[in-house]
Design a protein around this motif. Structure first.
Motif, PDB file in Angstrom:
ATOM      1  N   PRO A   1       0.816  -1.215   0.000  1.00  0.00           N
ATOM      2  CA  PRO A   1       0.000   0.000   0.000  1.00  0.00           C
ATOM      3  C   PRO A   1       0.851   1.268   0.000  1.00  0.00           C
ATOM      4  CG  PRO A   1      -0.390  -1.311   1.992  1.00  0.00           C
ATOM      5  CD  PRO A   1       0.768  -1.913   1.292  1.00  0.00           C
ATOM      6  N   VAL A   2       0.240   2.355  -0.417  1.00  0.00           N
ATOM      7  CA  VAL A   2       0.896   3.665  -0.341  1.00  0.00           C
ATOM      8  C   VAL A   2       0.078   4.577   0.560  1.00  0.00           C
ATOM      9  CG1 VAL A   2      -0.142   4.329  -2.579  1.00  0.00           C
ATOM     10  CG2 VAL A   2       1.723   5.657  -1.677  1.00  0.00           C
ATOM     11  N   VAL A   3       0.795   5.300   1.428  1.00  0.00           N
ATOM     12  CA  VAL A   3       0.162   6.289   2.305  1.00  0.00           C
ATOM     13  C   VAL A   3       0.734   7.645   1.925  1.00  0.00           C
ATOM     14  CG1 VAL A   3      -0.075   7.079   4.693  1.00  0.00           C
ATOM     15  CG2 VAL A   3       0.031   4.634   4.206  1.00  0.00           C
ATOM     16  N   PHE A   4      -0.130   8.656   1.810  1.00  0.00           N
ATOM     17  CA  PHE A   4       0.439   9.990   1.586  1.00  0.00           C
ATOM     18  C   PHE A   4       0.151  10.899   2.772  1.00  0.00           C
ATOM     19  CE2 PHE A   4      -3.341  12.482   0.448  1.00  0.00           C
ATOM     20  CZ  PHE A   4      -4.235  11.507   0.003  1.00  0.00           C
ATOM     21  N   ALA A   5       1.175  11.650   3.183  1.00  0.00           N
ATOM     22  CA  ALA A   5       1.009  12.623   4.250  1.00  0.00           C
ATOM     23  C   ALA A   5       0.185  13.780   3.700  1.00  0.00           C
ATOM     24  CB  ALA A   5       2.374  13.104   4.715  1.00  0.00           C
TER      25      ALA A   5
ATOM     26  N   VAL B   1       2.133  18.623   8.182  1.00  0.00           N
ATOM     27  CA  VAL B   1       1.731  17.419   7.438  1.00  0.00           C
ATOM     28  C   VAL B   1       1.349  16.356   8.461  1.00  0.00           C
ATOM     29  CG1 VAL B   1       3.071  17.831   5.351  1.00  0.00           C
ATOM     30  CG2 VAL B   1       4.102  16.573   7.210  1.00  0.00           C
ATOM     31  N   ILE B   2       0.322  15.609   8.125  1.00  0.00           N
ATOM     32  CA  ILE B   2      -0.178  14.623   9.080  1.00  0.00           C
ATOM     33  C   ILE B   2      -0.374  13.257   8.413  1.00  0.00           C
ATOM     34  CG2 ILE B   2      -1.340  16.298  10.569  1.00  0.00           C
ATOM     35  CD1 ILE B   2      -3.969  15.486   9.195  1.00  0.00           C
ATOM     36  N   VAL B   3      -0.198  12.217   9.225  1.00  0.00           N
ATOM     37  CA  VAL B   3      -0.512  10.843   8.802  1.00  0.00           C
ATOM     38  C   VAL B   3      -1.292  10.202   9.946  1.00  0.00           C
ATOM     39  CG1 VAL B   3       0.447   8.547   8.319  1.00  0.00           C
ATOM     40  CG2 VAL B   3       1.526  10.576   7.325  1.00  0.00           C
ATOM     41  N   SER B   4      -2.372   9.564   9.626  1.00  0.00           N
ATOM     42  CA  SER B   4      -3.166   8.881  10.643  1.00  0.00           C
ATOM     43  C   SER B   4      -2.357   7.749  11.279  1.00  0.00           C
ATOM     44  CB  SER B   4      -4.428   8.310   9.993  1.00  0.00           C
ATOM     45  OG  SER B   4      -5.055   7.438  10.909  1.00  0.00           O
TER      46      SER B   4
ATOM     47  N   LEU C   1       0.394   3.840   9.969  1.00  0.00           N
ATOM     48  CA  LEU C   1       1.840   3.711  10.154  1.00  0.00           C
ATOM     49  C   LEU C   1       2.066   3.145  11.550  1.00  0.00           C
ATOM     50  CD1 LEU C   1       3.919   4.427   8.048  1.00  0.00           C
ATOM     51  CD2 LEU C   1       4.172   6.662   9.098  1.00  0.00           C
ATOM     52  N   THR C   2       2.656   1.946  11.627  1.00  0.00           N
ATOM     53  CA  THR C   2       2.810   1.273  12.929  1.00  0.00           C
ATOM     54  C   THR C   2       4.237   0.737  13.054  1.00  0.00           C
ATOM     55  OG1 THR C   2       2.268  -0.938  12.124  1.00  0.00           O
ATOM     56  CG2 THR C   2       0.399   0.475  12.715  1.00  0.00           C
ATOM     57  N   PRO C   3       4.631   0.286  14.256  1.00  0.00           N
ATOM     58  CA  PRO C   3       6.000  -0.231  14.447  1.00  0.00           C
ATOM     59  C   PRO C   3       6.325  -1.445  13.573  1.00  0.00           C
ATOM     60  CG  PRO C   3       4.999   0.277  16.562  1.00  0.00           C
ATOM     61  CD  PRO C   3       3.899   0.415  15.541  1.00  0.00           C
ATOM     62  N   GLU C   4       5.312  -2.099  13.030  1.00  0.00           N
ATOM     63  CA  GLU C   4       5.566  -3.269  12.162  1.00  0.00           C
ATOM     64  C   GLU C   4       5.988  -2.846  10.751  1.00  0.00           C
ATOM     65  OE1 GLU C   4       2.500  -3.272  14.111  1.00  0.00           O
ATOM     66  OE2 GLU C   4       3.917  -4.206  15.513  1.00  0.00           O
ATOM     67  N   ASP C   5       5.794  -1.586  10.409  1.00  0.00           N
ATOM     68  CA  ASP C   5       6.012  -1.157   9.025  1.00  0.00           C
ATOM     69  C   ASP C   5       7.482  -0.915   8.683  1.00  0.00           C
ATOM     70  OD1 ASP C   5       3.389  -1.283   8.053  1.00  0.00           O
ATOM     71  OD2 ASP C   5       2.879   0.619   9.010  1.00  0.00           O
ATOM     72  N   HIS C   6       7.815  -1.292   7.445  1.00  0.00           N
ATOM     73  CA  HIS C   6       9.145  -1.036   6.871  1.00  0.00           C
ATOM     74  C   HIS C   6       8.920  -0.161   5.644  1.00  0.00           C
ATOM     75  CE1 HIS C   6      11.612  -3.904   9.241  1.00  0.00           C
ATOM     76  NE2 HIS C   6      10.391  -4.298   9.549  1.00  0.00           N
ATOM     77  N   VAL C   7       9.347   1.088   5.745  1.00  0.00           N
ATOM     78  CA  VAL C   7       8.832   2.124   4.856  1.00  0.00           C
ATOM     79  C   VAL C   7       9.871   2.607   3.848  1.00  0.00           C
ATOM     80  CG1 VAL C   7       7.729   4.396   4.812  1.00  0.00           C
ATOM     81  CG2 VAL C   7       7.338   2.875   6.761  1.00  0.00           C
TER      82      VAL C   7
ATOM     83  N   SER D   1       6.266   7.068  14.733  1.00  0.00           N
ATOM     84  CA  SER D   1       5.365   5.903  14.675  1.00  0.00           C
ATOM     85  C   SER D   1       6.046   4.615  15.132  1.00  0.00           C
ATOM     86  CB  SER D   1       4.864   5.705  13.239  1.00  0.00           C
ATOM     87  OG  SER D   1       5.896   5.133  12.448  1.00  0.00           O
ATOM     88  N   GLY D   2       7.367   4.619  15.207  1.00  0.00           N
ATOM     89  CA  GLY D   2       8.097   3.406  15.559  1.00  0.00           C
ATOM     90  C   GLY D   2       8.351   2.501  14.363  1.00  0.00           C
ATOM     91  N   ALA D   3       7.928   2.930  13.170  1.00  0.00           N
ATOM     92  CA  ALA D   3       8.185   2.151  11.955  1.00  0.00           C
ATOM     93  C   ALA D   3       9.672   2.256  11.592  1.00  0.00           C
ATOM     94  CB  ALA D   3       7.320   2.670  10.806  1.00  0.00           C
ATOM     95  N   THR D   4      10.111   1.397  10.677  1.00  0.00           N
ATOM     96  CA  THR D   4      11.512   1.397  10.234  1.00  0.00           C
ATOM     97  C   THR D   4      11.619   2.081   8.883  1.00  0.00           C
ATOM     98  OG1 THR D   4      11.804  -0.717  11.342  1.00  0.00           O
ATOM     99  CG2 THR D   4      13.490  -0.109   9.720  1.00  0.00           C
TER     100      THR D   4
END
Ligand code: 5GP
Length: 192
Positions: free
Chosen positions: A75-79, A107-110, A114-120, A143-146
């Motif tokens: 998936p793609v997330v946009f700020a 700029v905001i992201v819900s 975005l969670t600690p499990e994500d590799h971005v 977010s704790g993501a990588t």
């Protein structure tokens, strides 16, 4: 990336104020066949990274990021650029100084996306002073993501953003790096 450099040489215009106009193929009218080739190139460059999400910033990053997301099958997330509105009351936010519009915005992201499990993998059209990318990295860190890396279509190598990111150890893959531009002559030089 030879193909992107060719597009820039043929269709780009160097404007006053260190602005490169590429609106006929990159950030107004969009050449999706070119985006597909760019997506393949980033997939090759980040083949070893466990990327499960693409992050970009509205508006001009979105088209490119969607094609990249399709290549990675994620998936793609946009700020979102916000006037301090909360999405569901639960957002990460950062302040970004706009290079082209000369103003600061949030700029905001819900938090949902975005969670600690994500590799971005962060994707954007331009890298100039690095404000947009740094804002996105702040959000990833909160977010704790990588952060796996940053993919930029056009880096302006004579501005600070790329140098600072590399110095911080960020894996940065720019598909074209412009080292010099001259608006009067309409000329530009690519890094080899
Ligand atoms: P930075 O935040 O790195 O200073 O600037 C990057 C952002 O500003 C990009 O998201 C892009 O939208 C915009 N930008 C920076 N330089 C240029 C440029 O030369 N041409 C265009 N069209 N946009 C630019």
């Amino acid at each position: 990336m030879e193909l992107l450099e060719e597009y820039i040489r043929r269709n780009g215009a160097v404007k006053e104020g260190n602005v490169l106009k590429v609106d006929s193929f990159l950030n107004h009218q969009m050449d999706v066949q070119l985006f597909a080739e760019m997506g393949k190139e980033w997939k090759r460059l980040f083949a070893d990274a466990p990327i499960n999400k693409i992050l970009t910033i509205e508006a001009s990053g979105i088209g490119i990021a969607c094609v990249v997301a399709q290549e990675f099958q994620v998936p793609v997330v946009f700020a979102k650029k916000s006037q301090s509105i909360n999405i569901d009351g639960e957002v990460y936010s950062s302040k970004v100084q706009s290079f082209t519009h000369k103003r600061v915005y949030d700029v905001i992201v819900s938090r949902k996306f975005l969670t600690p499990e994500d590799h971005v993998l962060v994707i954007d059209d331009f890298l100039a002073n690095g404000c947009a990318v740094n804002g996105l990295i702040d959000i990833i860190e909160a977010s704790g993501a990588t952060l796996e890396g940053v993919g930029i279509a056009i880096e302006k190598g004579f501005q600070e953003g790329g140098k600072l990111l590399r110095k911080r150890g960020v894996r940065l893959e720019s598909l074209a790096i412009v080292d010099a531009m001259d608006a009067a002559k309409g000329s530009l030089t690519f890094r080899q």
